[in-house]
Write an enzyme that holds these catalytic residues in place. Structure first.
Site, PDB file in Angstrom:
ATOM      1  N   TYR A 132       0.833  -1.216   0.000  1.00 18.41           N
ATOM      2  CA  TYR A 132       0.000   0.000   0.000  1.00 18.41           C
ATOM      3  C   TYR A 132       0.866   1.265   0.000  1.00 18.41           C
ATOM      4  O   TYR A 132       0.661   2.173  -0.802  1.00 18.41           O
ATOM      5  CB  TYR A 132      -0.874  -0.055   1.243  1.00 18.41           C
ATOM      6  CG  TYR A 132      -1.879   1.053   1.461  1.00 18.41           C
ATOM      7  CD1 TYR A 132      -2.991   1.174   0.642  1.00 18.41           C
ATOM      8  CD2 TYR A 132      -1.735   1.936   2.526  1.00 18.41           C
ATOM      9  CE1 TYR A 132      -3.938   2.155   0.891  1.00 18.41           C
ATOM     10  CE2 TYR A 132      -2.683   2.917   2.784  1.00 18.41           C
ATOM     11  CZ  TYR A 132      -3.783   3.023   1.962  1.00 18.41           C
ATOM     12  OH  TYR A 132      -4.722   3.990   2.213  1.00 18.41           O
ATOM     13  N   TYR A 138      -3.891 -13.175  11.252  1.00 16.20           N
ATOM     14  CA  TYR A 138      -3.723 -11.864  11.896  1.00 16.20           C
ATOM     15  C   TYR A 138      -2.657 -11.931  12.988  1.00 16.20           C
ATOM     16  O   TYR A 138      -1.805 -11.060  13.097  1.00 16.20           O
ATOM     17  CB  TYR A 138      -5.056 -11.386  12.510  1.00 16.20           C
ATOM     18  CG  TYR A 138      -5.826 -10.416  11.641  1.00 16.20           C
ATOM     19  CD1 TYR A 138      -6.430 -10.843  10.462  1.00 16.20           C
ATOM     20  CD2 TYR A 138      -5.981  -9.082  11.999  1.00 16.20           C
ATOM     21  CE1 TYR A 138      -7.158  -9.974   9.667  1.00 16.20           C
ATOM     22  CE2 TYR A 138      -6.704  -8.195  11.210  1.00 16.20           C
ATOM     23  CZ  TYR A 138      -7.289  -8.644  10.042  1.00 16.20           C
ATOM     24  OH  TYR A 138      -8.003  -7.763   9.264  1.00 16.20           O
ATOM     25  N   SER A 147     -17.614  -8.040  -2.555  1.00 14.89           N
ATOM     26  CA  SER A 147     -17.253  -6.742  -1.963  1.00 14.89           C
ATOM     27  C   SER A 147     -18.007  -6.586  -0.651  1.00 14.89           C
ATOM     28  O   SER A 147     -19.180  -6.942  -0.552  1.00 14.89           O
ATOM     29  CB  SER A 147     -17.629  -5.605  -2.912  1.00 14.89           C
ATOM     30  OG  SER A 147     -17.574  -4.372  -2.226  1.00 14.89           O
ATOM     31  N   VAL A 185     -20.771  -5.047 -14.748  1.00 14.83           N
ATOM     32  CA  VAL A 185     -20.483  -6.282 -15.483  1.00 14.83           C
ATOM     33  C   VAL A 185     -21.386  -7.360 -14.900  1.00 14.83           C
ATOM     34  O   VAL A 185     -21.370  -7.616 -13.689  1.00 14.83           O
ATOM     35  CB  VAL A 185     -18.995  -6.672 -15.358  1.00 14.83           C
ATOM     36  CG1 VAL A 185     -18.722  -7.984 -16.095  1.00 14.83           C
ATOM     37  CG2 VAL A 185     -18.112  -5.550 -15.912  1.00 14.83           C
ATOM     38  N   THR A 193      -8.165  -5.488   4.923  1.00 12.88           N
ATOM     39  CA  THR A 193      -7.112  -4.477   4.847  1.00 12.88           C
ATOM     40  C   THR A 193      -6.970  -4.004   3.403  1.00 12.88           C
ATOM     41  O   THR A 193      -7.158  -4.784   2.461  1.00 12.88           O
ATOM     42  CB  THR A 193      -5.741  -5.041   5.286  1.00 12.88           C
ATOM     43  OG1 THR A 193      -5.315  -6.032   4.355  1.00 12.88           O
ATOM     44  CG2 THR A 193      -5.774  -5.610   6.693  1.00 12.88           C
TER      45      THR A 193
HETATM   46  C1  LIG Z   1     -16.264  -0.096   7.678  1.00 13.01           C
HETATM   47  C2  LIG Z   1     -14.954  -0.479   7.094  1.00 13.01           C
HETATM   48  C3  LIG Z   1     -13.803  -0.364   7.851  1.00 13.01           C
HETATM   49  C4  LIG Z   1     -12.570  -0.737   7.319  1.00 13.01           C
HETATM   50  N1  LIG Z   1     -11.441  -0.601   8.063  1.00 13.01           N
HETATM   51  C5  LIG Z   1     -10.242  -0.897   7.534  1.00 13.01           C
HETATM   52  C6  LIG Z   1      -9.051  -0.659   8.255  1.00 13.01           C
HETATM   53  O1  LIG Z   1      -9.089  -0.210   9.395  1.00 13.01           O
HETATM   54  N2  LIG Z   1      -7.868  -0.948   7.663  1.00 13.01           N
HETATM   55  C7  LIG Z   1      -7.792  -1.436   6.401  1.00 13.01           C
HETATM   56  O2  LIG Z   1      -6.678  -1.626   5.893  1.00 13.01           O
HETATM   57  N3  LIG Z   1      -8.920  -1.695   5.686  1.00 13.01           N
HETATM   58  C8  LIG Z   1     -10.113  -1.447   6.230  1.00 13.01           C
HETATM   59  N4  LIG Z   1     -11.260  -1.692   5.518  1.00 13.01           N
HETATM   60  C9  LIG Z   1     -11.172  -2.554   4.331  1.00 13.01           C
HETATM   61  C10 LIG Z   1     -10.773  -1.886   3.044  1.00 13.01           C
HETATM   62  O3  LIG Z   1     -11.310  -0.605   2.940  1.00 13.01           O
HETATM   63  C11 LIG Z   1     -11.263  -2.756   1.900  1.00 13.01           C
HETATM   64  O4  LIG Z   1     -10.879  -4.081   2.123  1.00 13.01           O
HETATM   65  C12 LIG Z   1     -10.694  -2.346   0.555  1.00 13.01           C
HETATM   66  O5  LIG Z   1     -10.913  -0.967   0.359  1.00 13.01           O
HETATM   67  C13 LIG Z   1     -11.323  -3.189  -0.538  1.00 13.01           C
HETATM   68  O6  LIG Z   1     -10.934  -2.715  -1.794  1.00 13.01           O
HETATM   69  P1  LIG Z   1     -11.271  -3.511  -3.133  1.00 13.01           P
HETATM   70  O7  LIG Z   1     -10.860  -2.660  -4.264  1.00 13.01           O
HETATM   71  O8  LIG Z   1     -10.679  -4.863  -3.024  1.00 13.01           O
HETATM   72  O9  LIG Z   1     -12.835  -3.733  -3.125  1.00 13.01           O
HETATM   73  P2  LIG Z   1     -14.029  -2.683  -2.988  1.00 13.01           P
HETATM   74  O10 LIG Z   1     -13.579  -1.460  -2.295  1.00 13.01           O
HETATM   75  O11 LIG Z   1     -15.144  -3.453  -2.422  1.00 13.01           O
HETATM   76  O12 LIG Z   1     -14.328  -2.251  -4.468  1.00 13.01           O
HETATM   77  C14 LIG Z   1     -15.073  -3.030  -5.349  1.00 13.01           C
HETATM   78  C15 LIG Z   1     -15.664  -2.100  -6.403  1.00 13.01           C
HETATM   79  O13 LIG Z   1     -16.168  -2.876  -7.443  1.00 13.01           O
HETATM   80  C16 LIG Z   1     -17.421  -2.380  -7.838  1.00 13.01           C
HETATM   81  N5  LIG Z   1     -18.129  -3.515  -8.431  1.00 13.01           N
HETATM   82  C17 LIG Z   1     -18.436  -4.675  -7.809  1.00 13.01           C
HETATM   83  N6  LIG Z   1     -19.049  -5.511  -8.653  1.00 13.01           N
HETATM   84  C18 LIG Z   1     -19.099  -4.891  -9.849  1.00 13.01           C
HETATM   85  C19 LIG Z   1     -19.584  -5.265 -11.125  1.00 13.01           C
HETATM   86  N7  LIG Z   1     -20.160  -6.453 -11.326  1.00 13.01           N
HETATM   87  N8  LIG Z   1     -19.452  -4.388 -12.142  1.00 13.01           N
HETATM   88  C20 LIG Z   1     -18.865  -3.189 -11.943  1.00 13.01           C
HETATM   89  N9  LIG Z   1     -18.406  -2.767 -10.748  1.00 13.01           N
HETATM   90  C21 LIG Z   1     -18.498  -3.627  -9.720  1.00 13.01           C
HETATM   91  C22 LIG Z   1     -18.028  -1.855  -6.558  1.00 13.01           C
HETATM   92  O14 LIG Z   1     -19.036  -0.899  -6.785  1.00 13.01           O
HETATM   93  C23 LIG Z   1     -16.796  -1.252  -5.878  1.00 13.01           C
HETATM   94  O15 LIG Z   1     -16.598   0.081  -6.255  1.00 13.01           O
HETATM   95  C24 LIG Z   1     -12.497  -1.269   6.010  1.00 13.01           C
HETATM   96  C25 LIG Z   1     -13.656  -1.363   5.238  1.00 13.01           C
HETATM   97  C26 LIG Z   1     -14.864  -0.969   5.777  1.00 13.01           C
HETATM   98  C27 LIG Z   1     -16.088  -1.081   4.930  1.00 13.01           C
END
Ligand SMILES: Cc1cc2nc3c(=O)[nH]c(=O)nc-3n(C[C@H](O)[C@H](O)[C@H](O)COP(=O)(O)OP(=O)(O)OC[C@H]3O[C@@H](n4cnc5c(N)ncnc54)[C@H](O)[C@@H]3O)c2cc1C
Length: 535
Positions: free
Chosen positions: A80, A189, A281, A238, A491
């Site tokens: 990151y 963890y 997600s 998608v 994370t």
């Molecule tokens: C409340 C909360 C607290 C958190 N706290 C922490 C923390 O303290 N420390 C830490 O490191 N992380 C933390 N996280 C976790 C971290 O934010 C997420 O794990 C990370 O941001 C996930 O990123 P991603 O890109 O993998 O998935 P996501 O952020 O889930 O992105 C997926 C994207 O794909 C899009 N999408 C899904 N399906 C489709 C489709 N079929 N077609 C088009 N678009 C689609 C969605 O709209 C979304 O924008 C936290 C998350 C939350 C919700």
């Protein structure tokens, strides 16, 4: 089965990234900077009209600010911070997001003085309160293999008494693990973050960004990628992916898409093209309530991510088992809320009460709250457009289906106003805060997150697809439901690691995936952790 031959001709290829979260944004950045792919060969297909996925942050004084969550980071998010080292920050083009964050955390050091409360009073957390049996159980957990644990739950391993210790209250509220969460993930963890164990009671080593992560991370990434020509195909969902599947080769061939108006289309994946998909997600189907309306708990049917993964998973057993993670909302859901205050009384009270100036305290957890409520007062302003006299804080409850101690309703059924009434009761500030509520100086937006803990559901090997499933010629899985061995979900680091695995695995990049910080093999770290656990 041979590994895919790495592509060394990126100008000829297009990459379609399904989802606009950090996993896809990171992939795009590595494709441009390390592989040499022209930005306009990259398409990010996002179902919403905003990028960032889980990393959200929006609002204004008049209508209220809202974040579904706030991220804790740490120094050894190797991937990151590597990603963010080249991205100019929101405020200053000459300072990277990484360097801005490092400087910010030097100034505002996490050192919680009021981590746990009971009956409105600060608890002594100088001891984790673990019995000899709990300590032995921990030790055993780090020694057994992950595979031998299968899909056991945490409660299958530890005694009931463990769940009443300071350790558990700190752990469950900090990471959102539940008793029924995956034991294998808890083991990861413990091993991955062993260097943080000693500091857990004061949230030592936790790092934040200057603002919420939408403004501090996502917008700068969007700007960086946009300037390099990346296509952001917003409002594009998608709905299915076609594959050519044979015994030794798997190739994505067509993406089926639909836009917001319901118009369907197809993208044919050329012979040199690639598809990276964020499968599943945790922020799918979320709903915002309001001061006077409870948030609505939605289900999978409104989730592009879960529906897509379910369709794909039926096509090949290497594509994982989404139902394991998404079929039991009652075990995964929790609710958060964001309060916006046109008055500094609560903010000042909490600074005095906790002994932490804003941005240095982090989670304050009310251990006797039926909802297991916690609040966080981030460094203000938490939003670039937040005026000086407006204060914002975030809170959450891990058990939304229990009735409150004061508001005799389930958290899930509560309005923003009712959530704050419950909070004032636990903090014993009802007299202080009621007049301010009555004067209309507070807003609070609750958020229902049906899938937020889905990534912690007990799983077996194979339930998550590999980032690069065997035989894949042109596609990868990304994000919290792809398998990145040894690293930990919930994370941002995990999602960026998947991006590195996908890009450096399929393309000649002249670099390898960054190694994980190996603190579990450092005697001095182990000694400190052992001392903390036995204190
Ligand atoms: C409340 C909360 C607290 C958190 N706290 C922490 C923390 O303290 N420390 C830490 O490191 N992380 C933390 N996280 C976790 C971290 O934010 C997420 O794990 C990370 O941001 C996930 O990123 P991603 O890109 O993998 O998935 P996501 O952020 O889930 O992105 C997926 C994207 O794909 C899009 N999408 C899904 N399906 C489709 C489709 N079929 N077609 C088009 N678009 C689609 C969605 O709209 C979304 O924008 C936290 C998350 C939350 C919700």
């Amino acid at each position: 089965m041979a590994k895919p031959k790495k592509n060394s001709n990126p100008e000829q290829s297009k990459v379609y990234l399904i989802g606009g979260g950090i996993a896809s944004l990171a992939s795009a950045k590595y494709l441009i900077d390390d592989v040499g792919m022209p930005g306009d060969n990259i398409h990010i297909l996002e179902q919403d009209d905003i990028l960032g996925g889980a990393m959200d942050g929006a609002g204004k004084t008049e209508t209220g600010f809202v974040v579904r969550g706030g991220r804790m980071h740490e120094m050894h998010y190797e991937c990151y911070w590597d990603l963010l080292k080249d991205i100019p920050s929101y405020d200053d083009p000459n300072v990277s997001v990484r360097d801005e964050s490092y400087a910010f955390n030097k100034k505002f050091v996490s050192n919680a003085q009021a981590r746990l409360l009971r009956d409105g009073k600060i608890l002594d957390v100088s001891s984790f309160g673990l019995s000899l049996k709990d300590q032995t159980d921990f030790l055993k957990l780090t020694f057994v293999s992950e595979n031998s644990l299968g899909n056991q739950r945490i409660e299958d391993w530890f005694s009931q008494a463990f769940f009443e210790t300071n350790f558990w209250y700190i752990w469950t509220s900090m990471f959102a693990f539940q008793k029924w969460s995956s034991l294998a993930e808890m083991r990861r963890y413990m091993k991955r973050f062993i260097h943080l164990v000693e500091g857990l009671p004061r949230l030592g080593g936790v790092m934040r960004t200057k603002y919420n992560q939408y403004h501090s991370v996502i917008l700068p990434m969007k700007r960086y990628l946009g300037e390099r020509g990346v296509n952001f195909d917003m409002n594009t969902q998608v709905t299915d992916v076609d594959f050519n599947l044979s015994a030794d080769k798997k190739t994505a061939t067509v993406l089926h898409i639909v836009d917001k108006s319901g118009t369907e289309d197809e993208i044919v994946i050329g012979k040199d093209d690639y598809v990276f998909m964020t499968n599943g997600s945790i922020t799918e189907s979320t709903d915002n309530g309001s001061w006077s309306r409870a948030a609505v708990l939605k289900d999978k049917s409104s989730s592009g991510a879960w529906m897509l993964w379910e369709k794909i998973a039926k096509k090949d057993k290497a594509f994982g088992n989404p139902g394991v993670f998404s079929d039991a909302i009652d075990l995964q859901e929790w609710y958060s809320f964001t309060a916006t205050m046109k008055d500094t009384t609560f903010h000042d009270h909490m600074e005095n009460f906790t002994g932490n100036v804003d941005g240095t305290g982090g989670l304050v957890t009310m251990t006797d709250s039926n909802w297991l409520m916690s609040v966080v007062i981030a460094r203000q302003p938490h939003f670039p457009n937040q005026p000086d006299d407006i204060k914002v804080f975030w809170g959450y409850g891990l058990y939304p289906n229990r009735k409150g101690n004061f508001v005799k309703k389930k958290m899930a059924d509560c309005t923003g106003e009712e959530m704050l009434q419950e909070l004032w009761y636990h903090l014993k500030v009802q007299d202080l805060m009621t007049p301010i509520m009555d004067a209309g100086k507070i807003n609070c937006i609750p958020v229902a997150m049906p899938f937020v803990d889905s990534l912690f559901m007990p799983r077996s090997p194979g339930d998550r697809p590999d980032v690069l499933p065997k035989g894949s010629t042109n596609f990868a899985f990304l994000g919290q439901f792809a398998e990145a061995p040894k690293d930990c979900v919930f994370t941002v680091e995990y999602s960026v690691r998947c991006a590195q695995m996908a890009v450096f695995g399929l393309f000649e990049a002249g670099r390898e995936v960054m190694p994980m910080y190996d603190s579990i093999h450092m005697p001095s770290v182990l000694l400190k952790a052992a001392k903390a656990i036995s204190s």
